[in-house]
Structure formats: C-alpha cells, structure tokens
Design an enzyme around this catalytic site. Structure first.
Site, PDB file in Angstrom:
ATOM      1  N   GLY A   1     -54.132  -5.647  15.553  1.00 33.49           N
ATOM      2  CA  GLY A   1     -55.689  -5.354  15.457  1.00 33.49           C
ATOM      3  C   GLY A   1     -56.255  -5.857  14.241  1.00 33.49           C
ATOM      4  O   GLY A   1     -57.286  -6.760  14.325  1.00 33.49           O
TER       5      GLY A   1
ATOM      6  N   THR B   1     -41.583   2.463  22.223  1.00 33.50           N
ATOM      7  CA  THR B   1     -40.585   2.816  23.433  1.00 33.50           C
ATOM      8  C   THR B   1     -40.588   4.276  23.552  1.00 33.50           C
ATOM      9  O   THR B   1     -40.771   4.824  22.691  1.00 33.50           O
ATOM     10  CB  THR B   1     -39.124   2.101  23.217  1.00 33.50           C
ATOM     11  OG1 THR B   1     -39.177   0.882  22.630  1.00 33.50           O
ATOM     12  CG2 THR B   1     -38.235   2.322  24.022  1.00 33.50           C
TER      13      THR B   1
ATOM     14  N   LYS C   1     -45.535 -12.392  27.667  1.00 37.44           N
ATOM     15  CA  LYS C   1     -45.470 -12.096  26.384  1.00 37.44           C
ATOM     16  C   LYS C   1     -44.136 -11.496  26.400  1.00 37.44           C
ATOM     17  O   LYS C   1     -43.475 -11.760  25.254  1.00 37.44           O
ATOM     18  CB  LYS C   1     -46.709 -10.888  26.082  1.00 37.44           C
ATOM     19  CG  LYS C   1     -46.250  -9.972  24.811  1.00 37.44           C
ATOM     20  CD  LYS C   1     -46.402 -11.119  23.555  1.00 37.44           C
ATOM     21  CE  LYS C   1     -45.892 -10.547  22.261  1.00 37.44           C
ATOM     22  NZ  LYS C   1     -46.865 -10.036  21.376  1.00 37.44           N
TER      23      LYS C   1
ATOM     24  N   ASN D   1     -41.082 -12.771  24.167  1.00 43.79           N
ATOM     25  CA  ASN D   1     -40.135 -12.383  23.055  1.00 43.79           C
ATOM     26  C   ASN D   1     -38.745 -12.198  23.397  1.00 43.79           C
ATOM     27  O   ASN D   1     -37.664 -12.275  22.560  1.00 43.79           O
ATOM     28  CB  ASN D   1     -40.698 -11.038  22.659  1.00 43.79           C
ATOM     29  CG  ASN D   1     -41.911 -11.217  21.871  1.00 43.79           C
ATOM     30  OD1 ASN D   1     -42.186 -11.951  20.968  1.00 43.79           O
ATOM     31  ND2 ASN D   1     -42.725  -9.927  21.616  1.00 43.79           N
TER      32      ASN D   1
ATOM     33  N   LEU E   1     -37.090 -15.585  22.488  1.00 46.15           N
ATOM     34  CA  LEU E   1     -36.734 -15.365  21.028  1.00 46.15           C
ATOM     35  C   LEU E   1     -35.576 -14.832  20.471  1.00 46.15           C
ATOM     36  O   LEU E   1     -34.841 -15.280  19.580  1.00 46.15           O
ATOM     37  CB  LEU E   1     -38.013 -15.387  20.295  1.00 46.15           C
ATOM     38  CG  LEU E   1     -39.260 -16.254  20.571  1.00 46.15           C
ATOM     39  CD1 LEU E   1     -40.331 -15.661  20.140  1.00 46.15           C
ATOM     40  CD2 LEU E   1     -38.894 -17.609  19.913  1.00 46.15           C
TER      41      LEU E   1
ATOM     42  N   CYS F   1     -41.407  -5.664  17.702  1.00 45.15           N
ATOM     43  CA  CYS F   1     -41.739  -6.254  18.956  1.00 45.15           C
ATOM     44  C   CYS F   1     -40.421  -6.589  19.702  1.00 45.15           C
ATOM     45  O   CYS F   1     -40.282  -6.330  21.013  1.00 45.15           O
ATOM     46  CB  CYS F   1     -42.608  -7.596  19.199  1.00 45.15           C
ATOM     47  SG  CYS F   1     -44.068  -6.966  18.682  1.00 45.15           S
TER      48      CYS F   1
ATOM     49  N   LYS G   1     -38.434  -3.491  21.466  1.00 45.59           N
ATOM     50  CA  LYS G   1     -38.939  -2.968  22.223  1.00 45.59           C
ATOM     51  C   LYS G   1     -39.522  -3.597  23.472  1.00 45.59           C
ATOM     52  O   LYS G   1     -39.313  -3.364  24.564  1.00 45.59           O
ATOM     53  CB  LYS G   1     -40.471  -2.666  21.500  1.00 45.59           C
ATOM     54  CG  LYS G   1     -41.677  -1.981  22.457  1.00 45.59           C
ATOM     55  CD  LYS G   1     -42.608  -1.422  21.429  1.00 45.59           C
ATOM     56  CE  LYS G   1     -43.470  -2.544  20.950  1.00 45.59           C
ATOM     57  NZ  LYS G   1     -44.499  -3.113  21.890  1.00 45.59           N
TER      58      LYS G   1
HETATM   59  C1  UDX Z   1     -49.347  -2.599  18.546  1.00 46.13           C
HETATM   60  C2  UDX Z   1     -48.313  -2.376  19.318  1.00 46.13           C
HETATM   61  O1  UDX Z   1     -47.062  -1.766  18.613  1.00 46.13           O
HETATM   62  C3  UDX Z   1     -47.665  -3.771  19.920  1.00 46.13           C
HETATM   63  O2  UDX Z   1     -47.031  -3.409  21.293  1.00 46.13           O
HETATM   64  C4  UDX Z   1     -48.966  -4.499  20.498  1.00 46.13           C
HETATM   65  O3  UDX Z   1     -48.546  -5.753  20.881  1.00 46.13           O
HETATM   66  C5  UDX Z   1     -49.972  -4.741  19.577  1.00 46.13           C
HETATM   67  O4  UDX Z   1     -50.481  -3.285  18.992  1.00 46.13           O
HETATM   68  P1  UDX Z   1     -49.364  -2.797  15.642  1.00 46.13           P
HETATM   69  O5  UDX Z   1     -50.777  -3.346  15.649  1.00 46.13           O
HETATM   70  O6  UDX Z   1     -48.205  -3.836  15.132  1.00 46.13           O
HETATM   71  O7  UDX Z   1     -48.931  -3.313  17.539  1.00 46.13           O
HETATM   72  O8  UDX Z   1     -49.329  -1.367  15.803  1.00 46.13           O
HETATM   73  P2  UDX Z   1     -49.714  -0.165  14.903  1.00 46.13           P
HETATM   74  O9  UDX Z   1     -49.609  -0.933  13.313  1.00 46.13           O
HETATM   75  O10 UDX Z   1     -48.928   0.812  14.885  1.00 46.13           O
HETATM   76  O11 UDX Z   1     -51.288  -0.125  15.240  1.00 46.13           O
HETATM   77  C6  UDX Z   1     -51.710   0.584  16.183  1.00 46.13           C
HETATM   78  C7  UDX Z   1     -53.070   1.342  15.780  1.00 46.13           C
HETATM   79  O12 UDX Z   1     -53.757   1.880  16.666  1.00 46.13           O
HETATM   80  C8  UDX Z   1     -52.757   2.628  14.552  1.00 46.13           C
HETATM   81  O13 UDX Z   1     -53.409   2.372  13.465  1.00 46.13           O
HETATM   82  C9  UDX Z   1     -52.974   3.788  15.312  1.00 46.13           C
HETATM   83  O14 UDX Z   1     -53.821   4.731  14.386  1.00 46.13           O
HETATM   84  C10 UDX Z   1     -54.226   3.275  16.222  1.00 46.13           C
HETATM   85  N1  UDX Z   1     -54.501   4.213  17.475  1.00 46.13           N
HETATM   86  C11 UDX Z   1     -53.194   4.521  18.190  1.00 46.13           C
HETATM   87  C12 UDX Z   1     -55.598   4.682  17.729  1.00 46.13           C
HETATM   88  O15 UDX Z   1     -56.409   4.165  17.009  1.00 46.13           O
HETATM   89  N2  UDX Z   1     -55.827   5.035  18.812  1.00 46.13           N
HETATM   90  C13 UDX Z   1     -54.802   5.634  19.737  1.00 46.13           C
HETATM   91  O16 UDX Z   1     -55.134   6.250  20.598  1.00 46.13           O
HETATM   92  C14 UDX Z   1     -53.621   5.174  19.235  1.00 46.13           C
HETATM   93  C1  UDX Z   2     -42.126 -11.688  16.824  1.00 46.32           C
HETATM   94  C2  UDX Z   2     -42.444 -12.900  17.785  1.00 46.32           C
HETATM   95  O1  UDX Z   2     -42.004 -14.119  16.622  1.00 46.32           O
HETATM   96  C3  UDX Z   2     -44.047 -12.897  17.933  1.00 46.32           C
HETATM   97  O2  UDX Z   2     -44.394 -14.169  18.331  1.00 46.32           O
HETATM   98  C4  UDX Z   2     -44.548 -12.009  18.490  1.00 46.32           C
HETATM   99  O3  UDX Z   2     -45.868 -11.758  18.594  1.00 46.32           O
HETATM  100  C5  UDX Z   2     -44.205 -10.464  17.769  1.00 46.32           C
HETATM  101  O4  UDX Z   2     -42.405 -10.647  17.634  1.00 46.32           O
HETATM  102  P1  UDX Z   2     -42.321 -10.753  14.476  1.00 46.32           P
HETATM  103  O5  UDX Z   2     -41.363  -9.755  14.939  1.00 46.32           O
HETATM  104  O6  UDX Z   2     -43.485 -10.632  13.483  1.00 46.32           O
HETATM  105  O7  UDX Z   2     -42.749 -11.921  15.812  1.00 46.32           O
HETATM  106  O8  UDX Z   2     -41.111 -12.004  13.527  1.00 46.32           O
HETATM  107  P2  UDX Z   2     -40.272 -13.044  13.746  1.00 46.32           P
HETATM  108  O9  UDX Z   2     -40.405 -14.011  12.874  1.00 46.32           O
HETATM  109  O10 UDX Z   2     -40.294 -13.278  15.225  1.00 46.32           O
HETATM  110  O11 UDX Z   2     -38.817 -12.218  13.359  1.00 46.32           O
HETATM  111  C6  UDX Z   2     -38.292 -11.258  14.064  1.00 46.32           C
HETATM  112  C7  UDX Z   2     -37.024 -10.937  13.387  1.00 46.32           C
HETATM  113  O12 UDX Z   2     -35.910 -11.995  13.728  1.00 46.32           O
HETATM  114  C8  UDX Z   2     -36.762 -10.679  12.053  1.00 46.32           C
HETATM  115  O13 UDX Z   2     -36.122  -9.756  11.693  1.00 46.32           O
HETATM  116  C9  UDX Z   2     -36.177 -12.203  11.712  1.00 46.32           C
HETATM  117  O14 UDX Z   2     -35.650 -11.960  10.224  1.00 46.32           O
HETATM  118  C10 UDX Z   2     -35.446 -12.486  13.020  1.00 46.32           C
HETATM  119  N1  UDX Z   2     -34.879 -13.861  12.922  1.00 46.32           N
HETATM  120  C11 UDX Z   2     -35.988 -14.757  12.980  1.00 46.32           C
HETATM  121  C12 UDX Z   2     -33.682 -14.192  12.740  1.00 46.32           C
HETATM  122  O15 UDX Z   2     -32.652 -13.463  12.496  1.00 46.32           O
HETATM  123  N2  UDX Z   2     -33.240 -15.387  12.873  1.00 46.32           N
HETATM  124  C13 UDX Z   2     -34.447 -16.393  13.060  1.00 46.32           C
HETATM  125  O16 UDX Z   2     -34.076 -17.620  13.560  1.00 46.32           O
HETATM  126  C14 UDX Z   2     -35.655 -15.986  13.519  1.00 46.32           C
END
Ligand code: UDX
Ligand code: UDX
Length: 502
Positions: free
Chosen positions: A55, A132, A258, A262, A265, A314, A317
């Site tokens: 967000g 999860t 979505k 993931n 990947l 991600c 999950k």
């Molecule tokens: C989250 C989800 O984990 C992911 O699956 C999705 O794709 C995008 O949103 P992320 O932004 O990484 O990803 O999560 P997080 O950093 O935990 O942020 C969620 C926020 O929502 C927290 O700051 C939490 O306080 C807030 N929240 C949660 C609210 O404001 N209201 C609620 O009822 C629940």
């Molecule tokens: C992932 C997706 O890439 C993104 O599109 C989605 O919105 C959220 O989930 P993120 O988890 O932020 O993004 O990072 P990413 O760069 O995909 O890496 C995920 C994990 O895979 C990391 O632990 C990274 O180190 C690992 N990784 C990635 C490998 O071990 N090998 C690779 O070749 C690429």
C-alpha cells in the site's frame, strides 16, 4: 485536519460519477500539463486501506504521478502511520524516501482516520494483509481473509455514495464475490463496484517496478458499470503507464493471474534449486547450467539463480493458496503438483543447514557461526519467510552460537523472528560483517547484499578459527579468491569440496 471536503457530494449513479472522473485523463494527456498542486480541489480521491509494503509505495507512486488526485493512506496501526509521516519511513526501499517527500502533505496523506478516508474516497484500494491461516479449515494453506472482510464491512457501514473498491491484496479467486455480497447486504441500496488490481512489484525494486511496470492488470465485472469502473482505474495508471501495458480482464482471471504469476516464479526457483543439489553431486556448476538453459529464448534468464531458498511474504503464501484452491475445487493432482514447489524450498533451506553441520565435523555445539544477511533478499529490511530464519533456527537447535549481521534488519526484528531475547547467550548481533566473523568457525552468506562482495576477506580470514569455512548460500562471492586466501568454500550448486563430504 479534517479529511472531509467542504463541497456537497451529490449521490449520482456510479456510472455517471466514474465517467466524470475520466475527464481528467484527456486533459492531462493531450496538453501534457499537470494541474498545479497548490491550492487544489482534487479531481479524484483515492483512499488506500493498509500502509504496508504494498500500500505505501504504490500510493506514493500514484500521488507522485498524479498531482491532481488526492491520496489518503490509512491504517489501524498508529505507529506505522507515524513512521510514514516521519523522516524514518517504516520500510526501506531504494528511491522511496524521495517519492514520499515529493508528494507527502501535497496530495499524499497518511493517517489512522480509516472511516473518514473511506467516506471521502471515489476509489478505495484494499491493501491489508492476507496471511496464511494458522488454524481451522485450510490451516497452513488457505488465506486468512478476516482483514479483507472487516474492511468490506467498514466500507458498507461508512459509504454514502457508490465506490470503486480495488482489491490490491493478493486474495483467493472469487473473493470479489464475497466482498460484493458483504457490500450488498447493507440497506442503503448503493451499488459499489469491486475490481481486482493485483500488485506485481518486488521488494527492493518497488519504486522501479511501480514507475515502469511490465504490465498493470485490472479485472472487473463485464457489465456497463463494471467496465466504467475499470476505465476509471485505467485512467489513473494511464497518467504514467502506456495503455498497451494496461491489461483488462474479467475479475476471476485477474485474481487468479496474481497467484499463478507468483507460483510460476517460485516454481522456477525450486526447479533450479533442485538442480543445484544434483550439480553438487555430479560436478556440474548450477550457474553454468542456468546460463546455458537461460540463453534459450523460450526459457529466458530470469529467476534461475540457485539460492538457499526463496522467502518473502508472497511466494509461499500464494503457492499454498493455489494448492488450497485446487483441493477445494476437487483437483488433488494439480494441488500436489504445486505443493511440491514449497516442499522443495523447505528441503533446500534444511539441506543448507545440514551441510554446515556435516561439514563442521557433525557438531556445531558452542561453535561461533557468522550469519551474513537476514533479509529475504537484498535491498530490503523485510524478513518475512526469509531463508535465514530457518537456517538460524536449525543451527540454534544444534546449539550453535550465532553472530548475525544484516545491513538493514534491526535487532528487535531478528529477535522476534528467532524467538530470542536481545541478551540471548546464543545469539550475538554484530554491527559489521567483520565483527560477526571474528572468532567464527564458519561464515554463512544468506542474503546477497552487494557489500558482502567487497569485504576485506584477508582480514576476515585472519580473525577466524581454522579451518575457516565459507558457506555461500547465494553463490555470491569469488570462490577462487577465497580459496587462495585459505578459506574452505561450499557454495550452493557447485561441486562439493572433498572436506564437505565428511
Ligand atoms: C499485504 C498482503 O500481505 C499481500 O498479500 C497483499 O498482496 C498486499 O497487502 P503488505 O503490504 O506487504 O502486503 O502487508 P503489510 O506490510 O502487513 O501491510 C498491511 C497493513 O494493513 C498493515 O500495516 C496493517 O496494520 C494494515 N491493516 C490490516 C489495516 O489497516 N486494517 C486491517 O483491518 C488490517
Ligand atoms: C515477489 C514477486 O516477484 C512479485 O511480482 C510479487 O508482487 C511479490 O512477490 P518479492 O517477494 O518481493 O516479489 O521478491 P522476488 O524478487 O520475487 O524474490 C523472492 C525470493 O526469491 C527472494 O528470497 C529471492 O532471494 C528469491 N530468488 C529470486 C531466488 O532465490 N532466485 C531467483 O532467481 C530469484
């Protein structure tokens, strides 16, 4: 400052309101001018619920690219909001500070005023976490949708005109249906539109990914009102993304895409990691194999880097979510296929810890092991599902004495992840890689931070217990150079050194 605008809002039909919103796009597009930010009556108001990793950066980008739109990011967590309003943002992302500084207080606002934000918004992004489930039906597989549901109920309670509600959180297919039925259950007779607009940004490169995305995906109901809502959201992104990169689909395709993106990947990483084990046995080199197969344009070079295991909020999950959905829809063979991606990843993390144990003469009890890197990848302070957590836990179970260093992850987070106190006798928190390594039997590279490449390995070698081992879980370092210095080296996917066969 009140989030409500002074002017009266008439309750128009959803269709007519969204058509009004569209008027902004041609104006800014055809004349190449952005409206002046001060003072301004926003053309549109966006509210994002959830100021997290998704967000926060996404809204900062929309606000920076669309000065004519007011963006309110609201969150229940007051501490997080305070951080977004400070000089020390709650998340580390290269380039994010500048983006937030540019728009904050102009057309980007962070607050805990959830209801006010919803009330005033035209478009509401739902960006709350969908972890999860850890209990009951679908435990450890299905997504926990309680936050999404509670947001839907709040919108139903507060909204006084039709809203466009955008699912930004990754959710199971058909969640939009559940949101619709909660929204439709109120007695106000408002017809809100629910869209799916999954976020594909990767952490560490969020700003780059947001400013130049491969694609934007928007799914909506295939009705006149649904298509108008889709177009309203397209018009927001079209301020900086070319239209041919904005894909529109039906709701279910967007929601499913979505998870599938993931899963594909993650599957590539598990596939190359499975081959890394075979390389170690056969004398092949996984990086050479990856280069060879990645040069085939049908395969491509990305996401073929063998590692100690993928982490992040991600991949695991979403794959588990996909597995659960397949089971739910009576497709156990498909579920088992995708479940193997997770099993391979778990095996890779444990395999690495076991390699350390076996190599250090089958005991690490009381031995100092330096852990370099705790984040799940470089350029982020996020540790969710980081392979480091699992490797450290396995070694702590063997009663190793860990000294951990990460350039961006703080001590409280590491303590939380490992379930230890800051003064734990078994875990030391180093302020540099050199400090972590001093007196250690082994050095573990668990995150691919750039700074680890250029450490003074001569000095580090001198400070370590001999034989001094490097276990490179990212195949990051110059192994020939390390061996020249005197190190024994194990690296993921490289032929095993004779001593490591012990
Ligand atoms: C989250 C989800 O984990 C992911 O699956 C999705 O794709 C995008 O949103 P992320 O932004 O990484 O990803 O999560 P997080 O950093 O935990 O942020 C969620 C926020 O929502 C927290 O700051 C939490 O306080 C807030 N929240 C949660 C609210 O404001 N209201 C609620 O009822 C629940
Ligand atoms: C992932 C997706 O890439 C993104 O599109 C989605 O919105 C959220 O989930 P993120 O988890 O932020 O993004 O990072 P990413 O760069 O995909 O890496 C995920 C994990 O895979 C990391 O632990 C990274 O180190 C690992 N990784 C990635 C490998 O071990 N090998 C690779 O070749 C690429």
């Amino acid at each position: 400052m009140s989030l409500f605008w002074a002017h009266e809002r008439s309750v128009e039909s959803a269709f007519v309101r969204w058509i009004h919103l569209l008027h902004w796009l041609p104006i800014t597009h055809f004349f190449g001018k952005q409206p002046q930010p001060h003072p301004f009556t926003p053309a549109m108001r966006i509210c994002c619920i959830g100021a997290g990793y998704v967000g926060g950066p996404t809204m900062a980008m929309i606000a920076a690219k669309c000065p004519h739109i007011r963006v309110d990011v609201v969150d229940l967590n007051a501490e997080r909001i305070a951080a977004w309003n400070s000089d020390e943002l709650p998340i580390y992302e290269p380039g994010l500070d500048d983006l937030v500084r540019e728009a904050r207080g102009r057309n980007l606002f962070f607050s805990t005023a959830v209801k006010e934000g919803i009330h005033a918004a035209d478009i509401i992004f739902v960006s709350v976490n969908t972890p999860t489930k850890t209990f009951g039906v679908g435990a450890h597989k299905a997504a926990d949708l309680r936050f999404v549901e509670s947001v839907a109920r709040t919108i139903a309670e507060v909204a006084e005109n039709p809203k466009i509600i955008v699912e930004k959180s990754t959710i199971p297919v058909k969640t939009a249906e559940a949101i619709q039925s909660i929204l439709g259950a109120d007695s106000k007779g408002l017809k809100h539109q629910v869209l799916s607009n999954p976020e594909f940004l990767a952490e560490g490169t969020a700003v780059k990914d947001l400013s130049n995305p491969d694609r934007i995906l928007i799914g909506g109901e295939q009705t006149e009102a649904g298509l108008a809502a889709v177009e309203a959201l397209v018009s927001v992104y079209a301020n900086w993304v070319s239209r041919d990169r904005i894909l529109t689909t039906n709701l279910w395709s967007s929601e499913l895409s979505k998870l599938v993106a993931n899963a594909f990947l993650a599957q590539r990483i598990s596939s190359i990691n499975s081959i890394s084990a075979l390389c170690e046995k056969t004398g092949a080199d996984v990086d050479e194999v990856a280069r060879a197969i990645g040069s085939d344009s049908r395969i491509g070079p990305k996401f073929l880097k063998a590692s100690v295991g993928f982490g992040g909020s991600c991949f695991q999950k979403d794959v588990l979510n996909l597995v659960y959905l397949c089971g739910h829809f009576g497709l156990p063979e498909v579920a088992a296929y995708w479940d193997q991606v997770i099993q391979m990843n778990d095996w890779q993390k444990h395999r690495f810890a076991e390699r350390v144990l076996h190599t250090l003469f089958n005991t690490v009890t009381g031995k100092r092991i330096a852990v370099l890197g705790f984040a799940f990848k470089k350029d982020t302070n996020d540790t969710r599902e980081s392979a480091s957590i699992y490797v450290c836990r396995d070694l702590l179970e063997e009663r190793a004495s860990l000294s951990i260093y990460d350039p961006k992850v703080g001590v409280p987070q590491i303590c939380k992840d490992l379930g230890v106190q800051p003064d734990s006798p078994n875990v030391e928190f180093a302020t540099s890689a050199a400090q972590a390594a001093a007196g250690a039997h082994a050095l573990l590279i668990l995150t691919e931070w750039d700074e680890f490449r250029s450490l003074d390995f001569e000095a580090i070698y001198k400070s370590m217990v001999k034989p001094a081992w490097v276990f490179d879980g990212r195949s990051l370092l110059d192994h020939a150079k390390l061996r020249q210095i005197g190190f024994k080296v194990y690296s993921i996917g490289k032929p095993l050194p004779v001593e490591a066969n012990a």
